[in-house]
Structures are given as C-alpha cells and as structure tokens.
Design a protein around this motif. Structure first.
Motif, PDB file in Angstrom:
ATOM      1  N   ARG A  26       0.771  -1.286  -0.007  1.00 18.40           N
ATOM      2  CA  ARG A  26      -0.058   0.012   0.028  1.00 18.40           C
ATOM      3  C   ARG A  26       1.005   1.286  -0.022  1.00 18.40           C
ATOM      4  NH1 ARG A  26      -2.728  -0.596   4.400  1.00 18.40           N
ATOM      5  NH2 ARG A  26      -4.691  -1.492   3.498  1.00 18.40           N
ATOM      6  N   LEU A  27       0.777   2.029  -0.924  1.00 13.67           N
ATOM      7  CA  LEU A  27       1.411   3.341  -0.920  1.00 13.67           C
ATOM      8  C   LEU A  27       0.792   4.340   0.118  1.00 13.67           C
ATOM      9  CD1 LEU A  27       1.533   2.011  -4.194  1.00 13.67           C
ATOM     10  CD2 LEU A  27       3.045   4.317  -4.349  1.00 13.67           C
ATOM     11  N   HIS A  28       1.525   4.829   0.846  1.00 17.04           N
ATOM     12  CA  HIS A  28       1.194   5.657   2.203  1.00 17.04           C
ATOM     13  C   HIS A  28       0.967   7.156   1.579  1.00 17.04           C
ATOM     14  CE1 HIS A  28       0.292   6.353   6.270  1.00 17.04           C
ATOM     15  NE2 HIS A  28       1.205   7.293   6.337  1.00 17.04           N
ATOM     16  N   THR A  29       2.160   7.696   0.900  1.00 18.16           N
ATOM     17  CA  THR A  29       2.221   9.077   0.528  1.00 18.16           C
ATOM     18  C   THR A  29       2.932   8.787  -1.073  1.00 18.16           C
ATOM     19  OG1 THR A  29       4.323   9.425   1.593  1.00 18.16           O
ATOM     20  CG2 THR A  29       2.117  10.130   2.919  1.00 18.16           C
ATOM     21  N   GLY A  30       2.943  10.223  -1.624  1.00 20.17           N
ATOM     22  CA  GLY A  30       3.603  10.097  -2.820  1.00 20.17           C
ATOM     23  C   GLY A  30       3.147  10.657  -4.003  1.00 20.17           C
ATOM     24  N   THR A  31       3.659  11.155  -5.058  1.00 18.72           N
ATOM     25  CA  THR A  31       3.090  11.692  -6.259  1.00 18.72           C
ATOM     26  C   THR A  31       4.145  11.090  -7.320  1.00 18.72           C
ATOM     27  OG1 THR A  31       2.451  13.820  -5.300  1.00 18.72           O
ATOM     28  CG2 THR A  31       2.636  13.526  -7.667  1.00 18.72           C
ATOM     29  N   ILE A  32       3.632  10.714  -8.377  1.00 19.65           N
ATOM     30  CA  ILE A  32       4.456  10.152  -9.596  1.00 19.65           C
ATOM     31  C   ILE A  32       4.219  11.228 -10.532  1.00 19.65           C
ATOM     32  CG2 ILE A  32       4.744   8.494 -11.409  1.00 19.65           C
ATOM     33  CD1 ILE A  32       4.968   7.165  -8.724  1.00 19.65           C
ATOM     34  N   ASN A  33       5.206  11.742 -10.895  1.00 14.35           N
ATOM     35  CA  ASN A  33       5.537  13.045 -11.687  1.00 14.35           C
ATOM     36  C   ASN A  33       5.314  12.590 -12.992  1.00 14.35           C
ATOM     37  OD1 ASN A  33       5.427  14.889  -9.661  1.00 14.35           O
ATOM     38  ND2 ASN A  33       7.673  14.303  -9.383  1.00 14.35           N
ATOM     39  N   SER A  34       6.086  11.514 -13.582  1.00 11.91           N
ATOM     40  CA  SER A  34       5.932  11.230 -15.027  1.00 11.91           C
ATOM     41  C   SER A  34       6.726   9.595 -14.929  1.00 11.91           C
ATOM     42  CB  SER A  34       6.917  12.009 -15.958  1.00 11.91           C
ATOM     43  OG  SER A  34       8.174  12.125 -15.739  1.00 11.91           O
ATOM     44  N   MET A  35       6.312   9.078 -15.963  1.00  7.78           N
ATOM     45  CA  MET A  35       7.029   7.642 -16.318  1.00  7.78           C
ATOM     46  C   MET A  35       7.248   7.376 -17.803  1.00  7.78           C
ATOM     47  SD  MET A  35       5.611   3.868 -15.177  1.00  7.78           S
ATOM     48  CE  MET A  35       5.166   4.440 -13.548  1.00  7.78           C
ATOM     49  N   ASP A  36       8.424   7.217 -18.260  1.00 11.79           N
ATOM     50  CA  ASP A  36       8.682   6.984 -19.643  1.00 11.79           C
ATOM     51  C   ASP A  36       9.561   5.649 -19.691  1.00 11.79           C
ATOM     52  OD1 ASP A  36       7.984   9.749 -20.957  1.00 11.79           O
ATOM     53  OD2 ASP A  36       8.892  10.226 -19.260  1.00 11.79           O
ATOM     54  N   PHE A  37       9.059   4.857 -20.826  1.00 10.36           N
ATOM     55  CA  PHE A  37       9.858   3.763 -20.856  1.00 10.36           C
ATOM     56  C   PHE A  37       9.979   3.299 -22.613  1.00 10.36           C
ATOM     57  CE2 PHE A  37       5.434   2.843 -20.098  1.00 10.36           C
ATOM     58  CZ  PHE A  37       4.891   2.113 -21.430  1.00 10.36           C
ATOM     59  N   ASN A  38      11.004   2.922 -22.856  1.00  9.65           N
ATOM     60  CA  ASN A  38      11.261   2.230 -24.359  1.00  9.65           C
ATOM     61  C   ASN A  38      11.913   0.936 -24.281  1.00  9.65           C
ATOM     62  OD1 ASN A  38      12.018   2.364 -27.087  1.00  9.65           O
ATOM     63  ND2 ASN A  38      12.203   4.376 -27.097  1.00  9.65           N
ATOM     64  N   PHE A  39      11.465   0.067 -24.660  1.00 10.28           N
ATOM     65  CA  PHE A  39      11.961  -1.454 -24.658  1.00 10.28           C
ATOM     66  C   PHE A  39      11.766  -1.916 -26.274  1.00 10.28           C
ATOM     67  CE2 PHE A  39       9.317  -1.631 -20.574  1.00 10.28           C
ATOM     68  CZ  PHE A  39      10.305  -0.924 -19.618  1.00 10.28           C
ATOM     69  N   THR A  40      13.092  -3.028 -26.292  1.00  9.74           N
ATOM     70  CA  THR A  40      12.747  -3.893 -27.628  1.00  9.74           C
ATOM     71  C   THR A  40      12.904  -5.215 -26.978  1.00  9.74           C
ATOM     72  OG1 THR A  40      15.180  -4.025 -27.596  1.00  9.74           O
ATOM     73  CG2 THR A  40      14.008  -1.964 -28.871  1.00  9.74           C
ATOM     74  N   GLY A  41      12.365  -6.154 -27.920  1.00 15.71           N
ATOM     75  CA  GLY A  41      11.938  -7.446 -27.209  1.00 15.71           C
ATOM     76  C   GLY A  41      11.703  -8.512 -28.409  1.00 15.71           C
ATOM     77  N   ASP A  42      11.627  -9.671 -27.779  1.00 17.16           N
ATOM     78  CA  ASP A  42      11.463 -10.872 -28.917  1.00 17.16           C
ATOM     79  C   ASP A  42      10.648 -11.865 -27.851  1.00 17.16           C
ATOM     80  OD1 ASP A  42      13.445 -12.200 -27.275  1.00 17.16           O
ATOM     81  OD2 ASP A  42      15.111 -11.957 -28.803  1.00 17.16           O
ATOM     82  N   ASP A  43      10.656 -13.112 -28.690  1.00 17.09           N
ATOM     83  CA  ASP A  43       9.956 -14.350 -28.165  1.00 17.09           C
ATOM     84  C   ASP A  43      10.338 -14.413 -26.730  1.00 17.09           C
ATOM     85  OD1 ASP A  43       8.219 -14.874 -30.138  1.00 17.09           O
ATOM     86  OD2 ASP A  43       9.448 -15.867 -31.158  1.00 17.09           O
ATOM     87  N   TYR A  44      11.674 -14.091 -26.268  1.00 18.53           N
ATOM     88  CA  TYR A  44      12.192 -14.772 -24.979  1.00 18.53           C
ATOM     89  C   TYR A  44      12.504 -13.624 -24.166  1.00 18.53           C
ATOM     90  CZ  TYR A  44      12.505 -19.029 -28.014  1.00 18.53           C
ATOM     91  OH  TYR A  44      12.209 -19.892 -28.391  1.00 18.53           O
ATOM     92  N   GLY A  45      12.124 -12.247 -24.200  1.00 20.18           N
ATOM     93  CA  GLY A  45      12.623 -11.449 -23.316  1.00 20.18           C
ATOM     94  C   GLY A  45      12.638 -10.105 -23.841  1.00 20.18           C
ATOM     95  N   ALA A  46      12.564  -9.153 -22.918  1.00 19.14           N
ATOM     96  CA  ALA A  46      12.416  -7.573 -23.325  1.00 19.14           C
ATOM     97  C   ALA A  46      13.569  -6.928 -22.448  1.00 19.14           C
ATOM     98  CB  ALA A  46      11.057  -7.029 -23.090  1.00 19.14           C
ATOM     99  N   LYS A  47      14.076  -5.764 -23.165  1.00 19.50           N
ATOM    100  CA  LYS A  47      15.026  -4.868 -22.289  1.00 19.50           C
ATOM    101  C   LYS A  47      15.002  -3.514 -22.783  1.00 19.50           C
ATOM    102  CE  LYS A  47      18.987  -6.099 -24.947  1.00 19.50           C
ATOM    103  NZ  LYS A  47      20.233  -6.586 -25.115  1.00 19.50           N
ATOM    104  N   GLY A  48      15.321  -2.486 -22.078  1.00 21.56           N
ATOM    105  CA  GLY A  48      15.571  -1.278 -22.496  1.00 21.56           C
ATOM    106  C   GLY A  48      15.677  -0.129 -21.562  1.00 21.56           C
ATOM    107  N   ASN A  49      15.114   1.324 -21.743  1.00 26.12           N
ATOM    108  CA  ASN A  49      15.123   2.000 -20.780  1.00 26.12           C
ATOM    109  C   ASN A  49      14.036   2.586 -20.027  1.00 26.12           C
ATOM    110  OD1 ASN A  49      18.021   2.955 -22.016  1.00 26.12           O
ATOM    111  ND2 ASN A  49      16.786   3.565 -23.509  1.00 26.12           N
TER     112      ASN A  49
END
Length: 720
Positions: free
Chosen positions: A617-640
């Motif tokens: 349970r999140l007690h306090t906090g603000t998420i200002n932004s979230m950015d993601f950029n992934f590449t992947g295939d049949d067996y996994g994914a990775k990225g920023n």
C-alpha cells in the motif's frame, strides 16, 4: 309460232345444261366426300417429305374437316425426325435442336379451306392443340449470334413445308409436356410438365420478326406450367412449380422453387434452397427472343429458405471451380440485365450438427449487367452495380463450447465497399468461477462487446474469395474484460509464437487492413491472486487505439514490415497514459518495440491494484512522470526506464490466516521505507534504469511488457 318454237328449244337446252351441271356437281361432291381425306393426307405427306429433305415425317390416325365452315380435326399426330440422317451431318451443319412430337388432337376453326389446300396460306380463327408430348434434342449449344426466331422459323418450314403465311386469331396449347435431352450423351437437360399456352393474333410470315410488338409469332402470350425441372448430369438440380406468365402485364411468377447442390459428378443432391412466390416484373420478351438477353425490371421473392451444407462437405478439400454442363449453350449465350432485385425474407436452416444460427437475411441487388449468365454465376459482384446482403443476427458457439459469439445487424454493401455491424458480443457460458473450474489450468476468460463497427474500402472480389482486404476498420465503442485465476496451475504449454502478429500469420484467412481505429475503448484485466487470495483489477478507460498495417500477406509485409499500435488512455480511470507497440512482421523471432509515457498522478491511486496484486500500500507520494522504451522478442525484453516521483512511502501488507484480513507488517514496512528511495531525481540527480526481463514462456506478451516495466520501477525505487 316460229318464236314460240325457238324459245321452247332453248329452254330444253338450258334444262339439259343445268341438269348436267348438277349431275356433275353431285358426282364431284360424291367423289370429294369419299376421297377428300386421302387427298389432304397425300398433299400434307408429300409437302413435308419434299420440303424437309426427309428430316421430318408426319403421321396421324384420322383427319376430319368441313370445307364450308373451315373446321378441321386431326387425331394422334406424330412428327418424327430422321435421327440417322442427322448423324451423317457435319457438326456445323446440324440444326441446334431436333423435335420429336406427339399430339393427341389438333382442332382448327374458321380456316380458309381453299388457301390451306393450295399449300401457300393458312388463315383461320383458332387452333387448339391438345396434349402434345415433345422431346427436344439439343445437338449443339446456342451461340450469342444465334437468331432464335430464325431457328424457330426453320423448324416451322421444315415441318409445314410450302406455307408462306400462318395467321390465326388465337392458339391454345393444352397439357403440353417437354423433355429436353442431349442428343449424343442422352443426359437430361430439362423437363416441363403440363403447360398451357394461349397465343393471340398469331402471324407467321417473312416479315413478322420485324414487328417489335410481337413475341415470336404473336401479339400477346400467356402460359402456365405445372412444373419445370432442370438437371445436372441427369440429377434434379432445379425444380420449379406453378409457373405463370402474363404477356400484357410483362409478369412472370414462380410459386415454388427448390435447388439442390451436387459436390461432385457422382454424389446425390443436397438441398440448398427453397423459395416461395418469385416474381419477375417488366419482363422484356422481345429481348429474350431476339437478342437472348434476360431483361427484367424487378425481381422479388416473398420467402427464401437456405440450407447449410453438411459438416463433412465444409471440411472437405477446397473444391475446384464448378463445372457447368450446358449442352444447350444457355449459360453462355444468354445475358442478364436487371434493374432491381429484392429478397426481404431469407431464412437460414443450419445443419443438424451446426454450431451457429442466423436471423433474417435480406438481399438487395441493383443494376445487373452481364452478357453471359455463366459470368454472373461465377463472379456476381463484378457484374452488379450494387449488392447488399444483411442479417439481423448471427450466433455461433466456439469450438471449445466456452463462448457464444453474436453479431447483430450485419450489412455488406458492394457499392459502398463497406461492411457494417451493429454489435459484436463474445460472452462466456460460465461465470468467472465456473470458467476457472472448467478450464483446470490458468486461462483467460473474455467478455467482449464491440458496437458501431464499419469495415471500409473492402475489395469485394477478394472477400468472395475468402480474403479480407480493406482500407479502414472503425469501432465506435469497445469493451474488453479479461479474467484469470492465478490460483490455478499453468498448463505447461509454451506460448512462444503467440504474439498477436504471429497468431495472425497462422490464420488461413488472408487479411490486409491498412488502418484501424477503436474509439472510446474500455479494457479491464482482473486477476485472482494466489498470494493475497483476493481479486485485483486494472482498467483503461476512455481509450483511443489506432493500428496500422494489419496483414499476413507476404507481398504486403515486404512493402511494410511493421504493425504499429498507438494508444491514448486513462489507467484506473485517472492516470493519463499513451504509447506505441511496434511489431516487426519479417522473420519468426517475434521482434517488437514498445514505448510509453505516463503523466503525473497521485501515487495512492495505485493502491487499487497494488494491495491485492502485490500486498503493498502506497502511504504517500506523487508520480510526476514515467517513460519507457523497450525492445524484445519471443524470450525477453529490455530497454530504458525513467520514473520521476516525490515523497513515496509504502506499507508492506500480509493476509491474516485466521481472519483473512489484510494487515500492515510494521517492521517490514519500516525497513522497506528505509530501503526505498522516496524521490527521483534526488539531490538533483535523475536515476535512469535499464531493466531487462527474461520471459516466462508459459505467459503472454502483455505479461512480459508489464514485468519489464515493474522491473524498472523496482530498480528505480531501490527494491531488490
């Protein structure tokens, strides 16, 4: 005295002359009365023999006529063709048809006897032909250039010899039966049974075919036929009962029609269609006769019943293009020109083993133009300006019997090149709990509702060939709900190769849709958690999803190697999120890229899912932004991955074994908040993570994406 003797002498001579004439007339009348039938018989027989090159011979049992009234009757007439002589001809010299005729009686009234016996003219008041039995042999197929009136005239000349003109007030043909047979194979073409024909103002002469107001030889015609049967390899293919034609009204009616289908040359027929009250209005008989064109203003039918083919026929190998045996040449020589067709009530009767049903079907067709019937049969859309078929409801069960698929108000229009569907619903027969118990393993349960669907820019020819090629697909309202019970075990089957484009490539149905828009989409995913023994739910509301280049066509993939899915939504009804999936269609590795951006929101909103799914349970906090950029295939994914947030504090939870209540773990929560980095950037330094996740091959593509994002979140927070 001399004058008196002279007059007396003249009187005696006149009496002698008159007496001689009367005696001679009596003798001639006696001879005529005793020999007139032989005279007529010899005249008719010699005329036919000399004028038909012995093609036809005529016989009859008796003839009676009264030369004063012009009435005559012939009994048991037989007109017989010389088939042996026909066989000696070259194919191009053969007539198109050959007739073998039996007639019970012919009654003629008001005939000008002298002209008839002269052999040049037949002029009379009426002709009644009773009970003709006709065998019509087809020797070679009709061609478009064939002049039917000319062919009919040839038959008339072959049978009636020197007659230059036939003119009759009306002709009535009663109880006529016709059998059409291929002369060489002896296979049946068609039968019609018990026909009655009434022809008014009949005229056959050298100029009658120039009169456009005439139908063949008459001003007006009407007929009824009890039944007509057309054959396919001597098997009943088309049966029609109670046919009526009214020439003055240009109206043709068929009361009952049935059609059988034959999968191959040796199989028995399968009922395909029944119809009631088929009506053709504005029938142009001159076009039918003179130019071999079926020209009709409107075709309508009160009721049609279609029958589904048996399952074994549906599962059989793809059939070759149908072979159309047509020894008459009808399908190739006749054209079809029609303004309107309207079948408002078509009922579909499913096969006994069928898993689907159809509601009322309606068919409309406008402006049909085809110079050969066979072209219209094989490619109906190509020769119609507009065709529309609609169905109020299509309902079917899935193969696993878990779902029912329903399509409401489906309409396909060839002119608009558009398929419209009021609604598509996919509903399970079982509740969430029942579904999970029946599935035994973890399996997604779907509840889908799509409303206001339009598939635009359809290639109609490809659609008839079972290919879906279109420019746009628009869905106004979308609702997709997914439920999975994680307390059930996984089925142990690998899901490698089951990304959306990979599944599309496996379909036998060729698909190529340029652009898809889903407006106002709602997506919900629910899980029954093993850890918390509760159900967590995440949803995406007010979503707009666009997809480009949905295809499994190799040539299209060469031109454009990517399917792109863009989305703009609100997670948990409050969190703005947008992004893009890109699937690379070439190769078999399932290569993809995904990027996304989440705008600012109160972190406590995440408690809707974090409590049940992760016991956090999140007690306090603000998420200002979230950015993601992934590449992947049949067996996994990775990225920023970058997540910016402030003042984040969490409570670690547990479920009490006895009360089943969720409670805070005090010490663990304290340690977690010491470990967790409660802000990013911190001291002016922005933490950027490069998460990597190895796929569980037993789980879905979306599980891989979520786990990669979750890995980035944990690393950003400093959690192990």
């Amino acid at each position: 005295m001399h004058l008196k003797n002279l007059l007396s002498s003249i009187s005696r001579k006149a009496i002698l002359i008159i007496s001689g004439i009367l005696v001679s007339a009596g003798i001639l009348f006696f001879i005529w009365e005793n020999n007139k039938y032989k005279i007529v018989n010899d005249k008719i027989a010699s005329a036919i023999a000399s004028k038909t090159d012995s093609l036809y011979s005529i016989k009859y049992d008796s003839i009676y006529f009264d030369e004063v009234t012009g009435n005559a009757t012939l009994q048991n007439i037989r007109i017989v063709p010389d088939t042996e002589w026909i066989k000696s001809l070259r194919a191009e010299d053969m007539p198109f048809i050959l007739l073998d005729i039996k007639i019970k009686t012919i009654t003629v009234r008001g005939v000008k006897t002298a002209k008839a016996l002269n052999g040049r003219k037949m002029v009379g008041d009426s002709v009644i032909i009773d009970h003709p039995e006709i065998i019509m042999y087809s020797l070679r197929p009709l061609e478009k250039r064939t002049k039917i009136e000319s062919e009919v005239s040839k038959v008339y000349k072959e049978i009636l010899g020197k007659l230059d003109i036939i003119k009759v007030g009306f002709v009535f043909v009663n109880n006529v039966n016709v059998k059409s047979i291929d002369f060489f194979s002896k296979e049946k073409n068609f039968d019609f049974i018990n026909g009655k024909f009434l022809l008014e103002d009949v005229l056959i002469d050298s100029a009658h075919n120039l009169d456009t107001n005439r139908i063949l030889f008459c001003k007006q015609a009407a007929f009824t036929i009890d039944s007509f049967i057309s054959y396919n390899n001597s098997r009943r293919e088309l049966s029609v009962r109670d046919i009526n034609f009214l020439g003055k009204q240009q109206l043709l009616l068929f009361n009952e029609i049935s059609l059988n289908r034959f999968p191959d040359d040796s199989s028995n027929g399968i009922r395909l269609l029944d119809a009631k009250v088929l009506k053709l209005s504005g029938v142009n008989t001159n076009e039918i006769i003179k130019n071999k064109n079926i020209v009709v203003d409107t075709i309508s039918c009160k009721k049609i019943t279609l029958y589904e083919l048996p399952v074994e026929n549906l599962k059989s190998r793809k059939p070759d293009k149908p072979k159309h045996n047509d020894s008459t040449g009808f399908r190739h020589s006749y054209g079809v020109y029609m303004k309107h067709l309207n079948f408002p009530q078509v009922t579909f009767v499913p096969f006994s083993k069928s898993s689907y049903t159809l509601g009322n079907i309606a068919i409309k067709v406008n402006d049909v133009k085809a110079d050969e019937i066979i072209k219209l049969q094989l490619h109906p859309i190509d020769y119609s300006k507009e065709a529309e078929i609609s169905c109020t409801k299509i309902s079917m069960k899935s193969d696993d019997k878990f779902y029912n698929y329903t399509f409401q108000n489906v309409a396909l229009n060839s002119l608009q090149k558009q398929l419209k569907i009021g609604a598509i619903n996919i509903k399970s027969f079982f509740s969430e709990k029942e579904f999970a118990n029946k599935a035994h393993f973890q399996k997604d349960r779907y509840d889908v509702s799509l409303n206001g669907i339009a598939l635009k820019g359809i290639n109609m020819k490809n659609l008839l060939d079972k290919k879906i090629f279109a420019s746009d697909l628009v869905i106004n309202n979308t609702s997709v709900k997914i439920y999975r019970d994680l307390q059930k075990p996984l089925d142990g089957k690998s899901k490698v190769g089951n990304y959306p484009p990979q599944m599309l490539k496996k379909l036998e149905l060729p698909i190529n849709i340029s652009h898809v828009v889903l407006q106002n989409a709602f997506i919900q995913y629910k899980e029954r958690e093993a850890l918390s023994d509760s159900t967590g739910e995440i949803n995406f509301a007010n979503s707009k999803i666009t997809i480009s280049n949905i295809t499994n066509i190799p040539a299209a993939i060469v031109k454009n190697n990517a399917t792109i899915i863009s989305f703009d939504s609100k997670a948990l009804n409050e969190i703005p999120v947008k992004g893009e999936f890109k699937f690379f269609l070439g190769g078999n590795g399932g290569n993809f890229a995904v990027k996304g951006h989440v705008s600012a929101f109160d972190a406590l909103i995440l408690n809707k899912i974090s409590v049940s799914m992760a016991l956090i349970r999140l007690h306090t906090g603000t998420i200002n932004s979230m950015d993601f950029n992934f590449t992947g295939d049949d067996y996994g994914a990775k990225g920023n991955f970058i997540m910016k947030y402030d003042h984040l504090k969490v409570d670690v939870l547990k479920r009490d074994k006895d009360s089943k209540e969720i409670k805070k773990k005090g010490l663990v929560s304290l340690i977690a908040n010491i470990i967790v980095k409660n802000e990013n950037p911190r001291n002016g330094e922005l933490r950027k993570e490069t998460p990597e996740f190895k796929r569980d091959i037993h789980k879905s593509f979306f599980n891989l994406v979520w786990k990669t994002i979750f890995t980035g979140m944990k690393k950003t927070l400093g959690m192990p």
